[in-house]
Write a protein that holds these residues in place. Structure first.
Motif, mmCIF file in Angstrom:
data_model
loop_
_atom_site.group_PDB
_atom_site.id
_atom_site.type_symbol
_atom_site.label_atom_id
_atom_site.label_comp_id
_atom_site.label_asym_id
_atom_site.label_seq_id
_atom_site.Cartn_x
_atom_site.Cartn_y
_atom_site.Cartn_z
ATOM 1 N N LEU A 500 -12.324 23.937 -32.107
ATOM 2 C CA LEU A 500 -11.128 24.297 -31.350
ATOM 3 C C LEU A 500 -10.574 25.638 -31.807
ATOM 4 C CD1 LEU A 500 -9.271 20.844 -31.191
ATOM 5 C CD2 LEU A 500 -10.507 21.998 -29.341
ATOM 6 N N GLN A 501 -10.969 26.060 -33.002
ATOM 7 C CA GLN A 501 -10.540 27.363 -33.489
ATOM 8 C C GLN A 501 -11.391 28.467 -32.847
ATOM 9 O OE1 GLN A 501 -10.711 27.366 -37.774
ATOM 10 N NE2 GLN A 501 -9.726 25.367 -37.947
ATOM 11 N N ASN A 502 -10.886 29.663 -32.899
ATOM 12 C CA ASN A 502 -11.620 30.780 -32.309
ATOM 13 C C ASN A 502 -12.898 31.104 -33.078
ATOM 14 O OD1 ASN A 502 -9.768 31.159 -30.251
ATOM 15 N ND2 ASN A 502 -8.449 32.438 -31.532
ATOM 16 N N SER A 503 -12.859 30.851 -34.386
ATOM 17 C CA SER A 503 -14.050 31.138 -35.194
ATOM 18 C C SER A 503 -14.137 30.159 -36.354
ATOM 19 C CB SER A 503 -13.993 32.570 -35.733
ATOM 20 O OG SER A 503 -12.867 32.726 -36.590
ATOM 21 N N ILE A 504 -15.361 29.957 -36.832
ATOM 22 C CA ILE A 504 -15.592 29.062 -37.962
ATOM 23 C C ILE A 504 -16.187 29.894 -39.092
ATOM 24 C CG2 ILE A 504 -16.764 26.988 -38.780
ATOM 25 C CD1 ILE A 504 -16.991 26.049 -35.904
ATOM 26 N N SER A 505 -15.559 29.829 -40.256
ATOM 27 C CA SER A 505 -16.036 30.607 -41.394
ATOM 28 C C SER A 505 -17.283 29.975 -41.997
ATOM 29 C CB SER A 505 -14.950 30.706 -42.464
ATOM 30 O OG SER A 505 -14.732 29.439 -43.058
ATOM 31 N N GLU A 506 -17.997 30.761 -42.793
ATOM 32 C CA GLU A 506 -19.199 30.245 -43.456
ATOM 33 C C GLU A 506 -18.856 29.121 -44.426
ATOM 34 O OE1 GLU A 506 -22.394 30.888 -42.873
ATOM 35 O OE2 GLU A 506 -21.622 32.064 -41.178
ATOM 36 N N ILE A 507 -17.685 29.249 -45.086
ATOM 37 C CA ILE A 507 -17.253 28.199 -46.026
ATOM 38 C C ILE A 507 -17.024 26.890 -45.279
ATOM 39 C CG2 ILE A 507 -15.399 27.472 -47.581
ATOM 40 C CD1 ILE A 507 -15.049 30.386 -48.389
ATOM 41 N N GLU A 508 -16.383 26.976 -44.104
ATOM 42 C CA GLU A 508 -16.125 25.773 -43.302
ATOM 43 C C GLU A 508 -17.432 25.148 -42.829
ATOM 44 O OE1 GLU A 508 -11.731 26.773 -41.379
ATOM 45 O OE2 GLU A 508 -13.527 27.674 -40.500
ATOM 46 N N LYS A 509 -18.386 25.989 -42.450
ATOM 47 C CA LYS A 509 -19.695 25.463 -42.049
ATOM 48 C C LYS A 509 -20.372 24.736 -43.207
ATOM 49 C CE LYS A 509 -20.735 28.923 -38.486
ATOM 50 N NZ LYS A 509 -21.622 30.054 -38.112
ATOM 51 N N GLU A 510 -20.269 25.304 -44.389
ATOM 52 C CA GLU A 510 -20.866 24.674 -45.574
ATOM 53 C C GLU A 510 -20.214 23.325 -45.870
ATOM 54 O OE1 GLU A 510 -20.874 27.260 -48.944
ATOM 55 O OE2 GLU A 510 -21.943 28.874 -47.903
ATOM 56 N N LEU A 511 -18.900 23.256 -45.690
ATOM 57 C CA LEU A 511 -18.193 21.989 -45.924
ATOM 58 C C LEU A 511 -18.654 20.916 -44.943
ATOM 59 C CD1 LEU A 511 -14.552 23.267 -46.621
ATOM 60 C CD2 LEU A 511 -16.109 22.190 -48.256
ATOM 61 N N ILE A 512 -18.815 21.299 -43.680
ATOM 62 C CA ILE A 512 -19.298 20.338 -42.678
ATOM 63 C C ILE A 512 -20.710 19.880 -43.028
ATOM 64 C CG2 ILE A 512 -19.991 20.059 -40.265
ATOM 65 C CD1 ILE A 512 -17.714 21.987 -39.526
ATOM 66 N N ASN A 513 -21.560 20.828 -43.403
ATOM 67 C CA ASN A 513 -22.944 20.480 -43.765
ATOM 68 C C ASN A 513 -22.987 19.575 -44.989
ATOM 69 O OD1 ASN A 513 -24.074 21.916 -41.652
ATOM 70 N ND2 ASN A 513 -24.224 23.831 -42.838
ATOM 71 N N SER A 514 -22.083 19.824 -45.929
ATOM 72 C CA SER A 514 -22.013 18.986 -47.130
ATOM 73 C C SER A 514 -21.589 17.564 -46.768
ATOM 74 C CB SER A 514 -21.032 19.595 -48.134
ATOM 75 O OG SER A 514 -20.855 18.746 -49.244
ATOM 76 N N THR A 515 -20.575 17.452 -45.892
ATOM 77 C CA THR A 515 -20.125 16.131 -45.438
ATOM 78 C C THR A 515 -21.258 15.403 -44.728
ATOM 79 O OG1 THR A 515 -17.850 16.923 -45.181
ATOM 80 C CG2 THR A 515 -18.438 14.886 -44.042
ATOM 81 N N MET A 516 -21.956 16.122 -43.856
ATOM 82 C CA MET A 516 -23.060 15.509 -43.114
ATOM 83 C C MET A 516 -24.163 15.044 -44.067
ATOM 84 S SD MET A 516 -25.365 17.016 -39.945
ATOM 85 C CE MET A 516 -25.988 18.409 -40.895
ATOM 86 N N ALA A 517 -24.512 15.882 -45.042
ATOM 87 C CA ALA A 517 -25.575 15.521 -45.986
ATOM 88 C C ALA A 517 -25.209 14.261 -46.763
ATOM 89 C CB ALA A 517 -25.826 16.686 -46.948
ATOM 90 N N THR A 518 -23.917 14.160 -47.169
ATOM 91 C CA THR A 518 -23.455 12.978 -47.906
ATOM 92 C C THR A 518 -23.567 11.733 -47.045
ATOM 93 O OG1 THR A 518 -21.917 14.270 -49.263
ATOM 94 C CG2 THR A 518 -21.474 11.918 -49.036
ATOM 95 N N GLU A 519 -23.085 11.819 -45.804
ATOM 96 C CA GLU A 519 -23.080 10.644 -44.926
ATOM 97 C C GLU A 519 -24.502 10.213 -44.572
ATOM 98 O OE1 GLU A 519 -19.329 10.284 -42.238
ATOM 99 O OE2 GLU A 519 -19.913 12.394 -42.165
ATOM 100 N N ILE A 520 -25.359 11.156 -44.326
ATOM 101 C CA ILE A 520 -26.746 10.810 -43.984
ATOM 102 C C ILE A 520 -27.455 10.182 -45.181
ATOM 103 C CG2 ILE A 520 -28.981 11.711 -43.254
ATOM 104 C CD1 ILE A 520 -26.751 11.627 -41.091
#
Length: 737
Positions: A500-520
């Protein structure tokens, strides 16, 4: 060691030391043994205690022990300093009360008849009655007091007590026959036998009665009995295969979770018990072969269990302080009433010999206490006690526990924050759920898991962050089935929110990927992974999860009175505001959608419900918007509103607010994200809108079109039929069989 850790270590050691001091001192005193402060391990314990007090006086984050210096005399000061008042019961009535008149409310049709047999010691009787007056609420009751030929001033002073039934024996009949005589005068459906040397605590009788309301097989319920110095007297009582009785938990800390769950037991001491008058009469009252006293309560409970085939329960939420031995003493002496404790023991063993032979041979009181547990045990873990009226995830957890109980599981629940939040704690106890909580604040919740690790068959752990903490401990026992409950896929929710934000930072992308890796990874490691919707289950499966099952939210249709279209007005939204998507939805609704509607329809009002509203939500309060905050019972809002609107722009999982609206047959307008995972059909049981203009069109159309409104109103129940408890119960049976 950090300052906080050191403080907790001191508190833990001090608590343990004081418990040992109190157990040693009071157990000897109760047995009539000499208590010498220089013997029986007390000196070493006192030195430890003083050492911890000394540390407590000088650490930075703890105030000095000011209350010690408020002791009435030097003797009290020393006993307090030595830890003998560590567990004292607060707010006890004074030993020498001011005998002011007491007036009870007259009841023509009482639910409970409280029977109190009295022989001398009027001060205790007065305090017993005064405590009843203060702490007995939510139950219609009468008091029957029978004076068993007291030789003190009971007959004269009892006249100060108004609106009780007073009976007087011309000769001393003893406790047993006095109780049988008084029971014949009872008008209540239930009889409560209460010793006069007791002081009841808040809600004691209501909580006893709750057991009968919740379990039709309940035959008798007993209270938690606490000594005035704060140690436990009884958490239900046990009988072994030789017929020897014992008070479970005697001289232990009454606040331990082990003594604070509703459970079956062999018997409960007659100092405070409740049973139906019909059952008491069916058994012809207390067996008079035990007259004048002792073993009549044990015998009655055995008859309840083995003649009437009903259950005897210990209710920890009913707390009663018992000044044991005031009337008959504490020591068995030749020629004393107490001597009947030995005489009647043999009568009891003779009468119940055949039943006792069927009892298991056990080695400990813990085994005796748990002998009623024949089912599998499931431990459920979540962040807090399920605040079912504040968030849909907690409502789901609450309903899951009800289902597991209906499937005959022993259910344990561990809140990671360690708090006994009310009314949720009492609610779970009355469901016969064992709530695990620490004896001292700030104790790691993992220590509680270690305590029960050998008792559980299934560990159901909610949310990825809690699985990271608790799963490694669970995996130390291969026999335990580890169920990872995703609640929703967090990485999907986080990713949608950031988009929903205009842009996603690299740090935010890393956090999402980290969350996904943990859940998987958790879904791959767990024995069973629980998804809340089919789409999320498919995501996990495609990413390599080995065993995924879907257990959705659980919904129960509202069956009360419904208002017609013309009787309703306004639109509403509900959602807990700790959940960020709910804040976003309300701001979109109020800043963009409703202003367009109000241009043509200024009469349309909006109600926003939900716990913990932040300042930006509270600031919306106006003539057109009602921000209620937390509402205990939302029924009036759902049955009076015309439309439910949930403009959720991001989130994951199944949205409880949508199901809740359908429970009330309140037509729903929401987004694709709001409706996902529920097989809802646009135009049939829900309206879907994803833009501001679409919401304006659908709200206006549904709000003013009675035919359209009635279609959605009538189709609501069918939309949630698959989420009924019975259907979810079948799914759980398939998984765990």
């Amino acid at each position: 060691m950090s300052s906080k850790k050191f403080t907790r270590w001191v508190d833990k050691k001090d608590h343990k030391t004081c418990l040992r001091i109190n157990q040693t001192y009071y157990s000897r005193r109760e047995q009539g043994l000499n208590v010498c402060f220089l013997k029986h391990s007390l000196p070493k314990l006192f030195i430890k205690r003083l050492f911890y007090v000394f540390i407590g006086l000088f650490r930075f984050n703890r105030s000095p022990y000011k209350k010690y210096f408020k002791s009435p005399d030097f003797r009290h000061f020393i006993k307090r300093l030595l830890g003998l008042y560590k567990f004292e019961v607060s707010d006890l009535l004074p030993d020498k009360p001011q005998l002011k008149p007491l007036t009870f409310k007259p009841e023509l049709n009482p639910t409970v008849s409280i029977i109190i047999a009295v022989h001398n010691h009027f001060n205790y009787t007065y305090n017993c009655l005064n405590a009843l007056l203060i702490h007995t609420s939510n139950v219609k009751y009468e008091i029957i007091l029978i004076n068993d030929a007291s030789s003190d001033n009971t007959s004269r002073l009892i006249k100060q007590i108004k609106n009780i039934t007073y009976l007087e024996n011309e000769e001393n009949l003893g406790f047993l026959k006095s109780c049988n005589k008084a029971a014949a005068h009872a008008k209540g459906e239930y009889l409560c036998f209460l010793n006069n040397d007791t002081q009841v605590r808040s809600n004691w009788l209501y909580q006893m009665l709750a057991v009968f309301i919740n379990d039709k097989q309940a035959g008798l319920v007993g209270s938690k009995l606490i000594y005035p110095y704060g140690l436990l007297q009884e958490a239900g009582s046990l009988v072994d295969n030789l017929g020897n009785p014992a008070n479970y938990g005697k001289y232990e800390d009454p606040d331990l979770w082990q003594f604070n769950y509703l459970r079956e037991t062999d018997y409960c001491s007659g100092a405070s018990i409740l049973l139906s008058k019909a059952d008491f009469e069916l058994l012809a009252g207390f067996d008079e072969q035990y007259a004048p006293a002792y073993y009549e309560d044990t015998d009655l409970c055995m008859a309840i269990r083995h003649q009437l085939n009903k259950k005897v329960f210990y209710q920890p939420l009913s707390q009663v302080v018992h000044f044991e031995g005031i009337s008959s003493g504490k020591i068995v002496k030749k020629g004393s009433i107490k001597e009947y404790q030995q005489i009647n023991a043999q009568k009891f063993k003779n009468k119940w010999a055949k039943v006792l032979n069927s009892f298991p041979i056990t080695r400990s009181s813990v085994e005796l206490a748990n002998k009623f547990d024949h089912q599998k045990t499931i431990l459920l873990i979540d962040v807090i006690l399920p605040e079912r009226d504040k968030a849909s995830g907690y409502k789901r957890m609450f309903e899951l526990m009800k289902i597991f109980k209906s499937l005959s599981f022993n259910v344990m629940f561990l809140p990671n924050n360690g708090l006994k939040t009310e009314p949720y704690f009492s609610e779970l106890i009355n469901m016969k759920v064992r709530v695990l909580y620490p004896a001292l604040p700030h104790t790691p919740s993992t220590s509680l898991l270690y305590e029960v690790i050998n008792l559980i068959d299934i560990a159901w752990i909610s949310r990825p962050e809690l699985n990271k903490i608790f799963a490694p401990i669970v995996k130390t026992r291969a026999e335990i089935i580890w169920a990872y409950d995703t609640v929703d896929l967090h990485f999907i929710r986080e990713e949608r929110g950031l988009k929903l934000q205009n842009s996603i930072s690299e740090i935010e992308k890393e956090l999402i990927n980290s969350t996904m890796a943990t859940e998987i990874q958790l879904s791959k490691d767990a024995d069973i992974t629980i998804a809340i919707t089919e789409p999320e289950a498919e995501v996990l499966i495609t990413k390599g999860a080995k065993k995924v099952k879907v257990i959705p939210n659980i919904h129960i249709p509202y069956t009360g009175l419904q208002k017609s279209f013309s009787e309703r007005a306004g639109i509403c939204f509900i959602g807990g505001f700790y959940h960020q998507p709910n804040i976003d939805a309300v701001l979109w609704l109020t800043n963009e959608i409703m202003p367009k509607i109000w241009c043509d329809h200024p009469e349309m009002k909006l109600t926003v419900m939900g716990s913990h509203p932040p300042p930006e939500i509270l600031a919306l309060q106006s003539a057109s918007i009602n921000v209620t905050g937390y509402v205990e019972d939302v029924t009036d809002y759902f049955t009076s509103s015309r439309v439910f609107v949930a403009p959720l722009r991001y989130g994951a999982g199944m949205k409880g607010k949508i199901g809740q609206s359908l429970e009330y047959s309140l037509p729903v307008i929401t987004t694709d994200i709001g409706a996902e995972g529920m097989d809802l059909q646009h135009g049939h049981n829900v309206l879907i809108a994803n833009t501001t203009d679409e919401f304006v069109k659908e709200i206006t159309s549904l709000y003013y079109d009675e035919v359209l409104w009635n279609r959605f109103h009538l189709n609501s129940y069918a939309a949630i039929e698959k989420y009924a408890p019975l259907n979810v119960s079948k799914q759980l049976q398939e998984i765990f069989n």
